[in-house]
Design a protein around this motif. Sequence first.
Motif, PDB file in Angstrom:
ATOM      1  N   PHE A   1       2.949 157.208  48.615  1.00 33.63           N
ATOM      2  CA  PHE A   1       2.693 156.116  49.551  1.00 33.63           C
ATOM      3  C   PHE A   1       2.466 156.654  50.962  1.00 33.63           C
ATOM      4  O   PHE A   1       1.553 156.208  51.671  1.00 33.63           O
ATOM      5  CB  PHE A   1       3.861 155.124  49.550  1.00 33.63           C
ATOM      6  CG  PHE A   1       3.716 154.022  48.557  1.00 33.63           C
ATOM      7  CD1 PHE A   1       2.684 153.101  48.655  1.00 33.63           C
ATOM      8  CD2 PHE A   1       4.612 153.885  47.511  1.00 33.63           C
ATOM      9  CE1 PHE A   1       2.544 152.073  47.736  1.00 33.63           C
ATOM     10  CE2 PHE A   1       4.483 152.866  46.586  1.00 33.63           C
ATOM     11  CZ  PHE A   1       3.452 151.956  46.697  1.00 33.63           C
ATOM     12  N   ALA A   2       3.293 157.603  51.374  1.00 33.87           N
ATOM     13  CA  ALA A   2       3.171 158.142  52.729  1.00 33.87           C
ATOM     14  C   ALA A   2       1.819 158.820  52.930  1.00 33.87           C
ATOM     15  O   ALA A   2       1.127 158.572  53.933  1.00 33.87           O
ATOM     16  CB  ALA A   2       4.308 159.124  53.000  1.00 33.87           C
ATOM     17  N   ALA A   3       1.429 159.674  51.994  1.00 35.72           N
ATOM     18  CA  ALA A   3       0.152 160.377  52.128  1.00 35.72           C
ATOM     19  C   ALA A   3      -1.018 159.400  52.133  1.00 35.72           C
ATOM     20  O   ALA A   3      -1.961 159.540  52.925  1.00 35.72           O
ATOM     21  CB  ALA A   3       0.001 161.393  50.999  1.00 35.72           C
ATOM     22  N   ALA A   4      -0.968 158.399  51.244  1.00 36.30           N
ATOM     23  CA  ALA A   4      -2.079 157.448  51.155  1.00 36.30           C
ATOM     24  C   ALA A   4      -2.166 156.563  52.399  1.00 36.30           C
ATOM     25  O   ALA A   4      -3.257 156.325  52.934  1.00 36.30           O
ATOM     26  CB  ALA A   4      -1.926 156.593  49.900  1.00 36.30           C
ATOM     27  N   ILE A   5      -1.030 156.076  52.873  1.00 33.24           N
ATOM     28  CA  ILE A   5      -1.054 155.187  54.040  1.00 33.24           C
ATOM     29  C   ILE A   5      -1.445 155.958  55.301  1.00 33.24           C
ATOM     30  O   ILE A   5      -2.224 155.470  56.135  1.00 33.24           O
ATOM     31  CB  ILE A   5       0.316 154.499  54.202  1.00 33.24           C
ATOM     32  CG1 ILE A   5       0.539 153.520  53.042  1.00 33.24           C
ATOM     33  CG2 ILE A   5       0.401 153.764  55.535  1.00 33.24           C
ATOM     34  CD1 ILE A   5       1.903 152.871  53.035  1.00 33.24           C
ATOM     35  N   LEU A   6      -0.927 157.174  55.451  1.00 33.75           N
ATOM     36  CA  LEU A   6      -1.317 157.985  56.605  1.00 33.75           C
ATOM     37  C   LEU A   6      -2.817 158.292  56.574  1.00 33.75           C
ATOM     38  O   LEU A   6      -3.492 158.274  57.610  1.00 33.75           O
ATOM     39  CB  LEU A   6      -0.505 159.279  56.630  1.00 33.75           C
ATOM     40  CG  LEU A   6       0.974 159.135  57.025  1.00 33.75           C
ATOM     41  CD1 LEU A   6       1.725 160.429  56.742  1.00 33.75           C
ATOM     42  CD2 LEU A   6       1.098 158.749  58.498  1.00 33.75           C
ATOM     43  N   GLY A   7      -3.339 158.573  55.383  1.00 32.70           N
ATOM     44  CA  GLY A   7      -4.777 158.800  55.278  1.00 32.70           C
ATOM     45  C   GLY A   7      -5.578 157.549  55.585  1.00 32.70           C
ATOM     46  O   GLY A   7      -6.667 157.621  56.177  1.00 32.70           O
TER      47      GLY A   7
ATOM     48  N   ALA B   1       0.459 164.815  59.837  1.00 35.41           N
ATOM     49  CA  ALA B   1       1.429 164.136  58.969  1.00 35.41           C
ATOM     50  C   ALA B   1       0.840 163.896  57.579  1.00 35.41           C
ATOM     51  O   ALA B   1       1.537 164.038  56.558  1.00 35.41           O
ATOM     52  CB  ALA B   1       1.851 162.817  59.608  1.00 35.41           C
ATOM     53  N   HIS B   2      -0.429 163.554  57.535  1.00 41.29           N
ATOM     54  CA  HIS B   2      -1.103 163.320  56.249  1.00 41.29           C
ATOM     55  C   HIS B   2      -1.136 164.603  55.416  1.00 41.29           C
ATOM     56  O   HIS B   2      -0.830 164.587  54.212  1.00 41.29           O
ATOM     57  CB  HIS B   2      -2.518 162.807  56.518  1.00 41.29           C
ATOM     58  CG  HIS B   2      -3.349 162.636  55.285  1.00 41.29           C
ATOM     59  ND1 HIS B   2      -3.031 161.747  54.279  1.00 41.29           N
ATOM     60  CD2 HIS B   2      -4.499 163.251  54.881  1.00 41.29           C
ATOM     61  CE1 HIS B   2      -3.940 161.809  53.321  1.00 41.29           C
ATOM     62  NE2 HIS B   2      -4.838 162.722  53.655  1.00 41.29           N
ATOM     63  N   GLU B   3      -1.483 165.702  56.031  1.00 40.60           N
ATOM     64  CA  GLU B   3      -1.535 166.972  55.305  1.00 40.60           C
ATOM     65  C   GLU B   3      -0.141 167.408  54.854  1.00 40.60           C
ATOM     66  O   GLU B   3       0.026 167.900  53.728  1.00 40.60           O
ATOM     67  CB  GLU B   3      -2.163 168.048  56.192  1.00 40.60           C
ATOM     68  CG  GLU B   3      -3.650 167.854  56.432  1.00 40.60           C
ATOM     69  CD  GLU B   3      -4.250 168.993  57.238  1.00 40.60           C
ATOM     70  OE1 GLU B   3      -3.491 169.938  57.577  1.00 40.60           O
ATOM     71  OE2 GLU B   3      -5.455 168.946  57.527  1.00 40.60           O
ATOM     72  N   LEU B   4       0.855 167.227  55.711  1.00 40.28           N
ATOM     73  CA  LEU B   4       2.215 167.611  55.340  1.00 40.28           C
ATOM     74  C   LEU B   4       2.703 166.806  54.136  1.00 40.28           C
ATOM     75  O   LEU B   4       3.285 167.364  53.186  1.00 40.28           O
ATOM     76  CB  LEU B   4       3.147 167.404  56.537  1.00 40.28           C
ATOM     77  CG  LEU B   4       4.623 167.767  56.316  1.00 40.28           C
ATOM     78  CD1 LEU B   4       4.761 169.248  55.990  1.00 40.28           C
ATOM     79  CD2 LEU B   4       5.449 167.406  57.547  1.00 40.28           C
ATOM     80  N   ALA B   5       2.460 165.498  54.151  1.00 44.58           N
ATOM     81  CA  ALA B   5       2.874 164.658  53.025  1.00 44.58           C
ATOM     82  C   ALA B   5       2.116 165.042  51.755  1.00 44.58           C
ATOM     83  O   ALA B   5       2.693 165.052  50.656  1.00 44.58           O
ATOM     84  CB  ALA B   5       2.634 163.186  53.359  1.00 44.58           C
ATOM     85  N   ALA B   6       0.833 165.376  51.895  1.00 43.46           N
ATOM     86  CA  ALA B   6       0.030 165.738  50.721  1.00 43.46           C
ATOM     87  C   ALA B   6       0.523 167.042  50.097  1.00 43.46           C
ATOM     88  O   ALA B   6       0.659 167.144  48.868  1.00 43.46           O
ATOM     89  CB  ALA B   6      -1.435 165.859  51.114  1.00 43.46           C
ATOM     90  N   TYR B   7       0.809 168.044  50.920  1.00 38.64           N
ATOM     91  CA  TYR B   7       1.294 169.318  50.379  1.00 38.64           C
ATOM     92  C   TYR B   7       2.686 169.164  49.762  1.00 38.64           C
ATOM     93  O   TYR B   7       2.982 169.763  48.716  1.00 38.64           O
ATOM     94  CB  TYR B   7       1.310 170.383  51.470  1.00 38.64           C
ATOM     95  CG  TYR B   7      -0.036 171.028  51.701  1.00 38.64           C
ATOM     96  CD1 TYR B   7      -0.553 171.952  50.790  1.00 38.64           C
ATOM     97  CD2 TYR B   7      -0.800 170.719  52.824  1.00 38.64           C
ATOM     98  CE1 TYR B   7      -1.792 172.546  50.992  1.00 38.64           C
ATOM     99  CE2 TYR B   7      -2.039 171.306  53.036  1.00 38.64           C
ATOM    100  CZ  TYR B   7      -2.531 172.221  52.115  1.00 38.64           C
ATOM    101  OH  TYR B   7      -3.760 172.804  52.314  1.00 38.64           O
TER     102      TYR B   7
END
Length: 245
Positions: free
Chosen positions: A155-161, A199-205
């Motif tokens: 959810f975090a990665a998708a919403i940040l993106g 933040a998006h990259e950090l959540a994705a990794y």
Amino acid sequence: MSPGALQDAHRRGRVRPRRAGAADRNQPPADLPPLPSCSCQPPCARPRLQVVEEKMIRNTKDSWGWPALALHWAVALLVIATFALGLWMSEVPARADRPYYFAIHASLGITLLLVLAARIIWALINPPPAAPASTPAWQHAAARLTHLTLYALTFAAAILGWLLAGVAEPPIEPQAFGVVPMPSPVSLSPASEDFLEEAHELAAYALMALVGLHAIAALWHHYILRDNTLRRMLGSGPTASTRSV
């Protein structure tokens, strides 16, 4: 009795017609059409089919229903595809068609968000199967924590993106399932682009690291513990044979 006397007796009612025997009574009249043949299943088979179909849709104590399996693997494929495209996209040098790849990446992310929401809703109304009886309590707790963290990071990665797409220059409008426009829900300052991107990259990794750990745990259950955890997620658990007729 002579034929003439027999006819005379018939006229006077002294000789009654011969009654039909049992064999004659069982024969249908010759002028009636034959009864149509019935190819339907016996009544006793229908309740069993209904039970089997219900088991195929809903989870049981031993196996996953097909909606849960489909949503699980759809989320997994979308996570891998979105991350792979994002990783490749970050290596593409600046060129005219680069926003096109960003748009595909954003659309995959918003589709992932919706499919994950559907999976969580289905899990809330359809409890998952019980873990194998030999599973220790700490593994139960670890598995639950892993799943909750996977949901949170996805959810975090998708919403940040999604938010990042709204502040990009030029702005990107993701399309759910490639057809439904999903503009950013809030309007943010372009100055927040760097923060959102990091933040998006950090959540994705972090998400992909946990996905790898989750996959290793599934293989450990299958090859080391030799239980049915992975087989159930592949739709071939111990009750799979009872779900086919």
